[in-house]
Design a protein around this motif. Sequence first.
Motif, PDB file in Angstrom:
ATOM      1  N   GLN A 192       3.605   5.737 -25.554  1.00  0.00           N
ATOM      2  CA  GLN A 192       2.244   6.153 -25.214  1.00  0.00           C
ATOM      3  C   GLN A 192       1.743   5.545 -23.906  1.00  0.00           C
ATOM      4  O   GLN A 192       0.690   5.952 -23.413  1.00  0.00           O
ATOM      5  CB  GLN A 192       1.300   5.776 -26.367  1.00  0.00           C
ATOM      6  N   TRP A 193       2.496   4.595 -23.315  1.00  0.00           N
ATOM      7  CA  TRP A 193       2.083   4.084 -22.007  1.00  0.00           C
ATOM      8  C   TRP A 193       2.307   5.152 -20.937  1.00  0.00           C
ATOM      9  O   TRP A 193       3.384   5.747 -20.867  1.00  0.00           O
ATOM     10  CB  TRP A 193       2.870   2.830 -21.623  1.00  0.00           C
ATOM     11  N   ALA A 194       1.304   5.370 -20.128  1.00  0.00           N
ATOM     12  CA  ALA A 194       1.417   6.358 -19.049  1.00  0.00           C
ATOM     13  C   ALA A 194       2.200   5.759 -17.885  1.00  0.00           C
ATOM     14  O   ALA A 194       1.960   4.612 -17.496  1.00  0.00           O
ATOM     15  CB  ALA A 194       0.031   6.780 -18.578  1.00  0.00           C
ATOM     16  N   PRO A 195       3.130   6.507 -17.274  1.00  0.00           N
ATOM     17  CA  PRO A 195       3.887   5.984 -16.125  1.00  0.00           C
ATOM     18  C   PRO A 195       3.045   5.882 -14.858  1.00  0.00           C
ATOM     19  O   PRO A 195       3.365   5.103 -13.949  1.00  0.00           O
ATOM     20  CB  PRO A 195       5.026   6.998 -15.966  1.00  0.00           C
ATOM     21  N   SER A 196       1.970   6.675 -14.779  1.00  0.00           N
ATOM     22  CA  SER A 196       1.103   6.661 -13.595  1.00  0.00           C
ATOM     23  C   SER A 196      -0.286   7.138 -14.012  1.00  0.00           C
ATOM     24  O   SER A 196      -0.454   7.744 -15.082  1.00  0.00           O
ATOM     25  CB  SER A 196       1.675   7.576 -12.497  1.00  0.00           C
ATOM     26  N   ASP A 229      -7.976  11.076 -27.094  1.00  0.00           N
ATOM     27  CA  ASP A 229      -7.846   9.941 -27.999  1.00  0.00           C
ATOM     28  C   ASP A 229      -6.491  10.005 -28.686  1.00  0.00           C
ATOM     29  O   ASP A 229      -5.869  11.070 -28.770  1.00  0.00           O
ATOM     30  CB  ASP A 229      -8.962   9.951 -29.051  1.00  0.00           C
ATOM     31  N   LEU A 230      -6.042   8.851 -29.187  1.00  0.00           N
ATOM     32  CA  LEU A 230      -4.749   8.773 -29.857  1.00  0.00           C
ATOM     33  C   LEU A 230      -4.963   8.712 -31.359  1.00  0.00           C
ATOM     34  O   LEU A 230      -5.689   7.848 -31.865  1.00  0.00           O
ATOM     35  CB  LEU A 230      -3.983   7.533 -29.386  1.00  0.00           C
ATOM     36  N   ALA A 231      -4.315   9.605 -32.085  1.00  0.00           N
ATOM     37  CA  ALA A 231      -4.487   9.647 -33.540  1.00  0.00           C
ATOM     38  C   ALA A 231      -3.902   8.405 -34.195  1.00  0.00           C
ATOM     39  O   ALA A 231      -4.394   7.946 -35.230  1.00  0.00           O
ATOM     40  CB  ALA A 231      -3.831  10.900 -34.112  1.00  0.00           C
ATOM     41  N   ALA A 240      -8.874  -0.073 -30.071  1.00  0.00           N
ATOM     42  CA  ALA A 240      -8.923   0.427 -31.449  1.00  0.00           C
ATOM     43  C   ALA A 240      -9.606  -0.613 -32.315  1.00  0.00           C
ATOM     44  O   ALA A 240      -9.800  -1.764 -31.904  1.00  0.00           O
ATOM     45  CB  ALA A 240      -7.510   0.692 -31.959  1.00  0.00           C
ATOM     46  N   GLY A 241      -9.954  -0.220 -33.506  1.00  0.00           N
ATOM     47  CA  GLY A 241     -10.393  -1.183 -34.492  1.00  0.00           C
ATOM     48  C   GLY A 241      -9.183  -1.911 -35.042  1.00  0.00           C
ATOM     49  O   GLY A 241      -8.080  -1.360 -35.095  1.00  0.00           O
ATOM     50  N   PRO A 242      -9.333  -3.173 -35.448  1.00  0.00           N
ATOM     51  CA  PRO A 242      -8.186  -3.925 -35.972  1.00  0.00           C
ATOM     52  C   PRO A 242      -7.496  -3.214 -37.117  1.00  0.00           C
ATOM     53  O   PRO A 242      -6.273  -3.313 -37.287  1.00  0.00           O
ATOM     54  CB  PRO A 242      -8.822  -5.240 -36.424  1.00  0.00           C
ATOM     55  N   GLY A 243      -8.236  -2.435 -37.910  1.00  0.00           N
ATOM     56  CA  GLY A 243      -7.625  -1.719 -39.026  1.00  0.00           C
ATOM     57  C   GLY A 243      -6.625  -0.675 -38.593  1.00  0.00           C
ATOM     58  O   GLY A 243      -5.722  -0.304 -39.358  1.00  0.00           O
ATOM     59  N   GLU A 244      -6.761  -0.167 -37.359  1.00  0.00           N
ATOM     60  CA  GLU A 244      -5.821   0.847 -36.869  1.00  0.00           C
ATOM     61  C   GLU A 244      -4.468   0.247 -36.497  1.00  0.00           C
ATOM     62  O   GLU A 244      -3.529   0.975 -36.193  1.00  0.00           O
ATOM     63  CB  GLU A 244      -6.435   1.580 -35.677  1.00  0.00           C
ATOM     64  N   MET A 251      -9.223   6.691 -34.774  1.00  0.00           N
ATOM     65  CA  MET A 251      -8.734   7.116 -33.460  1.00  0.00           C
ATOM     66  C   MET A 251      -8.749   5.939 -32.493  1.00  0.00           C
ATOM     67  O   MET A 251      -9.681   5.143 -32.479  1.00  0.00           O
ATOM     68  CB  MET A 251      -9.615   8.228 -32.906  1.00  0.00           C
ATOM     69  N   ALA A 252      -7.708   5.838 -31.672  1.00  0.00           N
ATOM     70  CA  ALA A 252      -7.650   4.811 -30.637  1.00  0.00           C
ATOM     71  C   ALA A 252      -8.047   5.427 -29.303  1.00  0.00           C
ATOM     72  O   ALA A 252      -7.628   6.540 -28.968  1.00  0.00           O
ATOM     73  CB  ALA A 252      -6.245   4.231 -30.548  1.00  0.00           C
ATOM     74  N   GLY A 253      -8.843   4.722 -28.550  1.00  0.00           N
ATOM     75  CA  GLY A 253      -9.223   5.190 -27.220  1.00  0.00           C
ATOM     76  C   GLY A 253      -8.248   4.691 -26.172  1.00  0.00           C
ATOM     77  O   GLY A 253      -7.494   3.742 -26.397  1.00  0.00           O
ATOM     78  N   GLN A 254      -8.262   5.312 -25.022  1.00  0.00           N
ATOM     79  CA  GLN A 254      -7.428   4.865 -23.913  1.00  0.00           C
ATOM     80  C   GLN A 254      -8.161   5.078 -22.602  1.00  0.00           C
ATOM     81  O   GLN A 254      -9.029   5.956 -22.482  1.00  0.00           O
ATOM     82  CB  GLN A 254      -6.082   5.577 -23.906  1.00  0.00           C
ATOM     83  N   ALA A 255      -7.791   4.244 -21.603  1.00  0.00           N
ATOM     84  CA  ALA A 255      -8.437   4.321 -20.296  1.00  0.00           C
ATOM     85  C   ALA A 255      -7.439   3.919 -19.214  1.00  0.00           C
ATOM     86  O   ALA A 255      -6.574   3.064 -19.445  1.00  0.00           O
ATOM     87  CB  ALA A 255      -9.664   3.413 -20.252  1.00  0.00           C
ATOM     88  N   HIS A 256      -7.558   4.555 -18.037  1.00  0.00           N
ATOM     89  CA  HIS A 256      -6.740   4.217 -16.865  1.00  0.00           C
ATOM     90  C   HIS A 256      -7.614   3.538 -15.825  1.00  0.00           C
ATOM     91  O   HIS A 256      -8.736   3.985 -15.565  1.00  0.00           O
ATOM     92  CB  HIS A 256      -6.129   5.487 -16.264  1.00  0.00           C
ATOM     93  N   TYR A 257      -7.070   2.463 -15.211  1.00  0.00           N
ATOM     94  CA  TYR A 257      -7.825   1.691 -14.224  1.00  0.00           C
ATOM     95  C   TYR A 257      -6.915   1.424 -13.040  1.00  0.00           C
ATOM     96  O   TYR A 257      -5.790   0.910 -13.193  1.00  0.00           O
ATOM     97  CB  TYR A 257      -8.285   0.373 -14.854  1.00  0.00           C
ATOM     98  N   THR A 258      -7.363   1.783 -11.842  1.00  0.00           N
ATOM     99  CA  THR A 258      -6.576   1.565 -10.639  1.00  0.00           C
ATOM    100  C   THR A 258      -7.491   1.694  -9.426  1.00  0.00           C
ATOM    101  O   THR A 258      -8.684   1.989  -9.569  1.00  0.00           O
ATOM    102  CB  THR A 258      -5.408   2.570 -10.565  1.00  0.00           C
ATOM    103  N   SER A 259      -6.955   1.473  -8.240  1.00  0.00           N
ATOM    104  CA  SER A 259      -7.705   1.706  -7.006  1.00  0.00           C
ATOM    105  C   SER A 259      -7.475   3.160  -6.577  1.00  0.00           C
ATOM    106  O   SER A 259      -6.332   3.570  -6.347  1.00  0.00           O
ATOM    107  CB  SER A 259      -7.248   0.751  -5.891  1.00  0.00           C
ATOM    108  N   ALA A 260      -8.561   3.912  -6.503  1.00  0.00           N
ATOM    109  CA  ALA A 260      -8.451   5.348  -6.233  1.00  0.00           C
ATOM    110  C   ALA A 260      -9.543   5.764  -5.254  1.00  0.00           C
ATOM    111  O   ALA A 260     -10.596   5.138  -5.153  1.00  0.00           O
ATOM    112  CB  ALA A 260      -8.573   6.137  -7.536  1.00  0.00           C
ATOM    113  N   PRO A 261      -9.304   6.887  -4.510  1.00  0.00           N
ATOM    114  CA  PRO A 261     -10.305   7.353  -3.550  1.00  0.00           C
ATOM    115  C   PRO A 261     -11.507   7.960  -4.264  1.00  0.00           C
ATOM    116  O   PRO A 261     -11.465   8.244  -5.461  1.00  0.00           O
ATOM    117  CB  PRO A 261      -9.547   8.413  -2.758  1.00  0.00           C
ATOM    118  N   PRO A 262     -12.602   8.157  -3.536  1.00  0.00           N
ATOM    119  CA  PRO A 262     -13.770   8.821  -4.131  1.00  0.00           C
ATOM    120  C   PRO A 262     -13.382  10.200  -4.660  1.00  0.00           C
ATOM    121  O   PRO A 262     -12.440  10.842  -4.184  1.00  0.00           O
ATOM    122  CB  PRO A 262     -14.761   8.920  -2.965  1.00  0.00           C
TER     123      PRO A 262
END
Length: 485
Positions: free
Chosen positions: A113-117, A128-130, A95-99, A1-12
Amino acid sequence: MAGQAHYTSAPPSAADRHGGFRFTAVSPAARPALGVLRPLTGYAPPPGAVAPAEHPVAFAYDRPDGDTAVLARTRYTGRDYTGRLGNHFCHALCAGPGELRGLRPVELWDTPQWAPSPAPDDGHALPDLAELVPGSAVGPDRVRRLLDATGETGVRLLARLLTVALRALAGEGTGATLVSADPERVVDWIAAASYALPAGLTTRLTFTTYTARPETDHRHLTGTRPETGERAPAPVFDLDGLREDGGPEPCATARVLAGAWGSGRLDLVDAVADLWEAAGDEGTGAAAVRRLRAACALLAPDGTAGPPVGEESGLAGFVRAVAELRPQAAGVPPERVRDAAERHLATLTAPLGDVRAALAPLPEPYRRAVLAGLLSALEAGAESRAEVLDARACAFLASLADAAPGGAQDVLAEVPGTALHVLRRATEDPRRAGSRILRLYRRGLWEETETYEALRDLVRAEEPEPERERGPRLPWRRGSAREKE
């Protein structure tokens, strides 16, 4: 499984009471890797950029450690929740290199699979992404169109780019900076380098399509804009003008791979990749590059692939590179190994030393094939024999001659110049060497004069010092001497 994360400037929020740049949504598989991901989420705009269109998308691939592969797509989004300019959104996949098996990282440039926002910061985890799904914009056809448009100039540029990339992968030099006003142009050349290499090797090739700070970037291929390209260390590739500054001359391996693409010989590219992959993607980056150099040296159709080694040279380096390819398992004919050995070892200038130990890593019949290539190279390079054939190498080669009574399978019989050089220096057992010289002389390998001189050297080496002053005693032309052999 591949993990994913979103990073941006956001309010509390309920999930995080501090506003500002932070991970706003994370999948379970990505959570343990946030410390590795955070340094890869930044974005600096180009100098003077104002409109969103003036801010290129940064698509990057990194290997922050041996067990983690990270893909990140970062784009400028303008104002943050406070109204301040400078916000950006980074979507990271880990992900691991094997993925990535069977994929080239650059193929994910436009993955769906890229999120627009950013996902809502409501405390819910991302899934997670299969599997990682390639997009449609990057493929071999893109490289073919690029080289069709740029012609021989493009092929030469690709060869130089590959040379830098391979040296960087092997730890032999720094990476390259790719300068263009068009991010798509940077993607073109990252794709060209990626498709010239085996897919497994591209999982080690790090890159980014854009950074405003190329002088501090750590990746193998670094894209930047003309405004910031002047700060980049050499080698720098001007993709808009198809120029390269400060890089090395193309290496033999890069010439083979770029030339194959330029001439449409994709069967050669595939054959090199198949041989490289048959050896397994194991070891360091230096070992992976060494195997690629060996594969090109074995398969190059015109004999121009050159030495398949990096920092290690000579016979031992060649044998080590070939052994790592596991030629027997890959079905490589011994004749190819022999021809490649002859091409590479023709450039030797240092003493061979312990030939037996150097050949030991190879199984038969490849050991004998390398030996045959070595002898052919020595035969063609008479001027280098004295430099290359030290006492230990001569003793080993002379022992091979003794191992074939009567000369029926004598490896030296095919290389008369080398044989004479070796045998006249076999001073550990001059009588046996002399007898061997006589047998080969009768087969017509040498003229009388050079045979006489070789025997004289051996007799002088055998006799005590006072005996040498009396002159040589060589009844080698008498019938009785021949009968006693």
